[in-house]
Motif scaffolding. Structure first.
Motif, PDB file in Angstrom:
ATOM      1  N   LYS A 197       2.313   9.927 -21.032  1.00 26.15           N
ATOM      2  CA  LYS A 197       1.466   9.489 -22.162  1.00 26.15           C
ATOM      3  C   LYS A 197       1.313   7.971 -22.201  1.00 26.15           C
ATOM      4  CE  LYS A 197       1.386  13.692 -24.121  1.00 26.15           C
ATOM      5  NZ  LYS A 197       1.111  14.600 -23.052  1.00 26.15           N
ATOM      6  N   GLN A 198       1.138   7.387 -21.022  1.00 25.90           N
ATOM      7  CA  GLN A 198       0.924   5.945 -20.908  1.00 25.90           C
ATOM      8  C   GLN A 198       0.194   5.668 -19.598  1.00 25.90           C
ATOM      9  OE1 GLN A 198       5.015   4.604 -20.911  1.00 25.90           O
ATOM     10  NE2 GLN A 198       5.055   4.451 -18.702  1.00 25.90           N
ATOM     11  N   PRO A 199      -0.455   4.525 -19.511  1.00 24.63           N
ATOM     12  CA  PRO A 199      -1.133   4.185 -18.258  1.00 24.63           C
ATOM     13  C   PRO A 199      -0.114   3.931 -17.146  1.00 24.63           C
ATOM     14  CG  PRO A 199      -1.707   2.619 -20.015  1.00 24.63           C
ATOM     15  CD  PRO A 199      -0.649   3.533 -20.540  1.00 24.63           C
ATOM     16  N   SER A 200      -0.504   4.237 -15.937  1.00 21.86           N
ATOM     17  CA  SER A 200       0.362   3.926 -14.795  1.00 21.86           C
ATOM     18  C   SER A 200       0.287   2.421 -14.515  1.00 21.86           C
ATOM     19  CB  SER A 200      -0.085   4.709 -13.562  1.00 21.86           C
ATOM     20  OG  SER A 200      -1.304   4.193 -13.065  1.00 21.86           O
ATOM     21  N   ALA A 201       1.223   1.952 -13.752  1.00 20.47           N
ATOM     22  CA  ALA A 201       1.158   0.561 -13.278  1.00 20.47           C
ATOM     23  C   ALA A 201      -0.055   0.443 -12.353  1.00 20.47           C
ATOM     24  CB  ALA A 201       2.436   0.222 -12.519  1.00 20.47           C
ATOM     25  N   PRO A 202      -0.576  -0.757 -12.142  1.00 19.85           N
ATOM     26  CA  PRO A 202      -1.671  -0.928 -11.187  1.00 19.85           C
ATOM     27  C   PRO A 202      -1.256  -0.378  -9.819  1.00 19.85           C
ATOM     28  CG  PRO A 202      -1.349  -2.928 -12.456  1.00 19.85           C
ATOM     29  CD  PRO A 202      -0.208  -2.014 -12.789  1.00 19.85           C
ATOM     30  N   LYS A 250       5.527 -10.916  -1.397  1.00 18.79           N
ATOM     31  CA  LYS A 250       5.905 -12.322  -1.601  1.00 18.79           C
ATOM     32  C   LYS A 250       5.421 -12.816  -2.968  1.00 18.79           C
ATOM     33  CE  LYS A 250       4.929 -14.477   2.122  1.00 18.79           C
ATOM     34  NZ  LYS A 250       4.329 -15.354   3.119  1.00 18.79           N
ATOM     35  N   ASP A 251       4.313 -12.263  -3.446  1.00 18.00           N
ATOM     36  CA  ASP A 251       3.764 -12.643  -4.746  1.00 18.00           C
ATOM     37  C   ASP A 251       3.489 -11.367  -5.546  1.00 18.00           C
ATOM     38  OD1 ASP A 251       2.594 -13.811  -6.939  1.00 18.00           O
ATOM     39  OD2 ASP A 251       1.076 -14.896  -5.810  1.00 18.00           O
ATOM     40  N   PRO A 252       4.529 -10.843  -6.217  1.00 15.00           N
ATOM     41  CA  PRO A 252       4.413  -9.547  -6.882  1.00 15.00           C
ATOM     42  C   PRO A 252       3.714  -9.587  -8.248  1.00 15.00           C
ATOM     43  CG  PRO A 252       6.623 -10.385  -7.145  1.00 15.00           C
ATOM     44  CD  PRO A 252       5.873 -11.383  -6.296  1.00 15.00           C
ATOM     45  N   ARG A 253       2.555 -10.203  -8.264  1.00 10.38           N
ATOM     46  CA  ARG A 253       1.746 -10.221  -9.481  1.00 10.38           C
ATOM     47  C   ARG A 253       0.454  -9.466  -9.211  1.00 10.38           C
ATOM     48  NH1 ARG A 253      -0.483 -15.038 -10.425  1.00 10.38           N
ATOM     49  NH2 ARG A 253      -0.308 -15.471  -8.206  1.00 10.38           N
ATOM     50  N   GLN A 254      -0.011  -8.737 -10.195  1.00 10.93           N
ATOM     51  CA  GLN A 254      -1.251  -7.982 -10.036  1.00 10.93           C
ATOM     52  C   GLN A 254      -2.400  -8.893  -9.623  1.00 10.93           C
ATOM     53  OE1 GLN A 254      -2.669  -5.838 -13.471  1.00 10.93           O
ATOM     54  NE2 GLN A 254      -4.438  -5.051 -12.365  1.00 10.93           N
ATOM     55  N   GLU A 255      -2.470 -10.084 -10.200  1.00 10.57           N
ATOM     56  CA  GLU A 255      -3.563 -11.006  -9.871  1.00 10.57           C
ATOM     57  C   GLU A 255      -3.561 -11.347  -8.379  1.00 10.57           C
ATOM     58  OE1 GLU A 255      -1.144 -11.789 -12.253  1.00 10.57           O
ATOM     59  OE2 GLU A 255      -2.345 -11.006 -13.894  1.00 10.57           O
ATOM     60  N   ALA A 256      -2.386 -11.535  -7.810  1.00 12.21           N
ATOM     61  CA  ALA A 256      -2.277 -11.864  -6.390  1.00 12.21           C
ATOM     62  C   ALA A 256      -2.720 -10.682  -5.536  1.00 12.21           C
ATOM     63  CB  ALA A 256      -0.844 -12.271  -6.046  1.00 12.21           C
ATOM     64  N   TRP A 257      -2.346  -9.472  -5.944  1.00 13.93           N
ATOM     65  CA  TRP A 257      -2.745  -8.289  -5.186  1.00 13.93           C
ATOM     66  C   TRP A 257      -4.248  -8.072  -5.292  1.00 13.93           C
ATOM     67  CZ3 TRP A 257       1.018  -3.664  -4.628  1.00 13.93           C
ATOM     68  CH2 TRP A 257       2.289  -4.135  -4.280  1.00 13.93           C
ATOM     69  N   GLU A 258      -4.790  -8.299  -6.481  1.00 18.19           N
ATOM     70  CA  GLU A 258      -6.245  -8.150  -6.669  1.00 18.19           C
ATOM     71  C   GLU A 258      -7.005  -9.134  -5.797  1.00 18.19           C
ATOM     72  OE1 GLU A 258      -8.197  -6.047  -8.682  1.00 18.19           O
ATOM     73  OE2 GLU A 258      -6.363  -4.901  -9.076  1.00 18.19           O
ATOM     74  N   HIS A 259      -6.434 -10.303  -5.600  1.00 17.44           N
ATOM     75  CA  HIS A 259      -7.077 -11.331  -4.768  1.00 17.44           C
ATOM     76  C   HIS A 259      -7.198 -10.859  -3.311  1.00 17.44           C
ATOM     77  CE1 HIS A 259      -8.363 -15.335  -3.684  1.00 17.44           C
ATOM     78  NE2 HIS A 259      -7.454 -15.363  -2.724  1.00 17.44           N
ATOM     79  N   PRO A 301      13.479  -1.502  -9.335  1.00 20.15           N
ATOM     80  CA  PRO A 301      12.662  -2.592  -8.795  1.00 20.15           C
ATOM     81  C   PRO A 301      11.237  -2.499  -9.343  1.00 20.15           C
ATOM     82  CG  PRO A 301      13.923  -1.519  -7.056  1.00 20.15           C
ATOM     83  CD  PRO A 301      14.076  -0.683  -8.297  1.00 20.15           C
ATOM     84  N   PRO A 302      10.591  -3.627  -9.552  1.00 20.90           N
ATOM     85  CA  PRO A 302       9.257  -3.606 -10.163  1.00 20.90           C
ATOM     86  C   PRO A 302       8.153  -3.014  -9.277  1.00 20.90           C
ATOM     87  CG  PRO A 302       9.885  -5.847  -9.593  1.00 20.90           C
ATOM     88  CD  PRO A 302      11.081  -4.987  -9.338  1.00 20.90           C
ATOM     89  N   ILE A 303       8.391  -2.958  -7.982  1.00 25.05           N
ATOM     90  CA  ILE A 303       7.380  -2.431  -7.056  1.00 25.05           C
ATOM     91  C   ILE A 303       7.945  -1.211  -6.348  1.00 25.05           C
ATOM     92  CG2 ILE A 303       6.007  -2.907  -4.982  1.00 25.05           C
ATOM     93  CD1 ILE A 303       6.284  -5.908  -5.684  1.00 25.05           C
ATOM     94  N   VAL A 304       7.129  -0.175  -6.216  1.00 27.05           N
ATOM     95  CA  VAL A 304       7.490   0.955  -5.366  1.00 27.05           C
ATOM     96  C   VAL A 304       6.433   1.053  -4.270  1.00 27.05           C
ATOM     97  CG1 VAL A 304       6.322   2.765  -6.733  1.00 27.05           C
ATOM     98  CG2 VAL A 304       8.229   3.368  -5.252  1.00 27.05           C
ATOM     99  N   ARG A 333       7.531   0.765 -13.417  1.00 26.83           N
ATOM    100  CA  ARG A 333       7.138  -0.119 -12.314  1.00 26.83           C
ATOM    101  C   ARG A 333       6.039  -1.064 -12.783  1.00 26.83           C
ATOM    102  NH1 ARG A 333      10.885   1.182  -8.197  1.00 26.83           N
ATOM    103  NH2 ARG A 333      11.047   3.445  -8.165  1.00 26.83           N
ATOM    104  N   ASN A 334       5.904  -2.170 -12.068  1.00 21.71           N
ATOM    105  CA  ASN A 334       4.818  -3.116 -12.339  1.00 21.71           C
ATOM    106  C   ASN A 334       3.650  -2.949 -11.374  1.00 21.71           C
ATOM    107  OD1 ASN A 334       6.426  -4.194 -14.345  1.00 21.71           O
ATOM    108  ND2 ASN A 334       7.177  -5.861 -13.062  1.00 21.71           N
ATOM    109  N   LEU A 335       3.961  -2.544 -10.129  1.00 24.27           N
ATOM    110  CA  LEU A 335       2.939  -2.359  -9.104  1.00 24.27           C
ATOM    111  C   LEU A 335       3.323  -1.181  -8.216  1.00 24.27           C
ATOM    112  CD1 LEU A 335       2.531  -6.097  -8.064  1.00 24.27           C
ATOM    113  CD2 LEU A 335       0.766  -4.710  -9.148  1.00 24.27           C
TER     114      LEU A 335
END
Length: 162
Positions: free
Chosen positions: A109-114, A151-160, A4-7, A61-63
């Motif tokens: 050796k990579q950035p973590s998800a937001p 409900k809105d699994p986008r980084q922009e929505a979480w940042e908001h 799943p994209p979110i943990v 993961r994405n978030l």
């Protein structure tokens, strides 16, 4: 691996009063997920504390969302963005979310998800104490907030929401 994209990781000691809010919140989310019999876009994990082994839970993961009790959080909860940072916890058995992110970046050796931290105020942490009424009320509000996030699994929505 298809993850799943979110943990969402809730941590704390269920035997220490309000320290249980992270695991209790995860438990409530799991119960509701089972009740609706619906596959989700998130994985729920609970533990007493964050440990180095949790770096594998952050992979692909994405978030990322960490949930913990806090003596200093303002009611009903605080939501903040995390940045990888190696603090004193990297030498102990219990890690902070920021240190876990730093270890992830070193290992993979990579950035973590937001990553984000949801701190829920706690008032009593003595061994054997139940969850306080105040923390129970904050937990319910935090659960509704989490549903807003997923409900809105986008980084922009979480940042908001910051």
């Amino acid at each position: 691996m298809n993850r799943p994209p979110i943990v969402i990781i809730g941590y704390g000691n269920p035997s220490r009063g309000d320290d249980a809010v992270g695991p209790l919140l995860i438990e409530e989310l799991e119960q509701e997920e089972r009740a609706i019999h619906s596959p989700s876009d998130y994985e729920l994990i609970t533990d007493f504390q964050l440990q180095i082994e949790h770096v594998t839970d952050l992979e692909e993961r994405n978030l990322l969302l960490f949930i913990d009790a806090s003596l200093s959080a303002k009611p009903p909860f605080e939501f903040s963005r995390l940045t990888p940072e190696q603090d004193h916890s990297y030498t102990s058995h219990s890690l902070t979310p920021a240190t876990l992110l730093s270890i992830f970046e070193t290992v993979f050796k990579q950035p973590s998800a937001p990553a984000y931290l949801l701190k829920i105020p706690g008032y009593q942490f003595d061994l054997g104490m139940p969850l306080s009424q105040k923390s129970s009320h904050h937990l319910k509000q935090a659960k509704h907030f989490i549903y807003t996030l997923i409900k809105d699994p986008r980084q922009e929505a979480w940042e908001h929401q910051l």
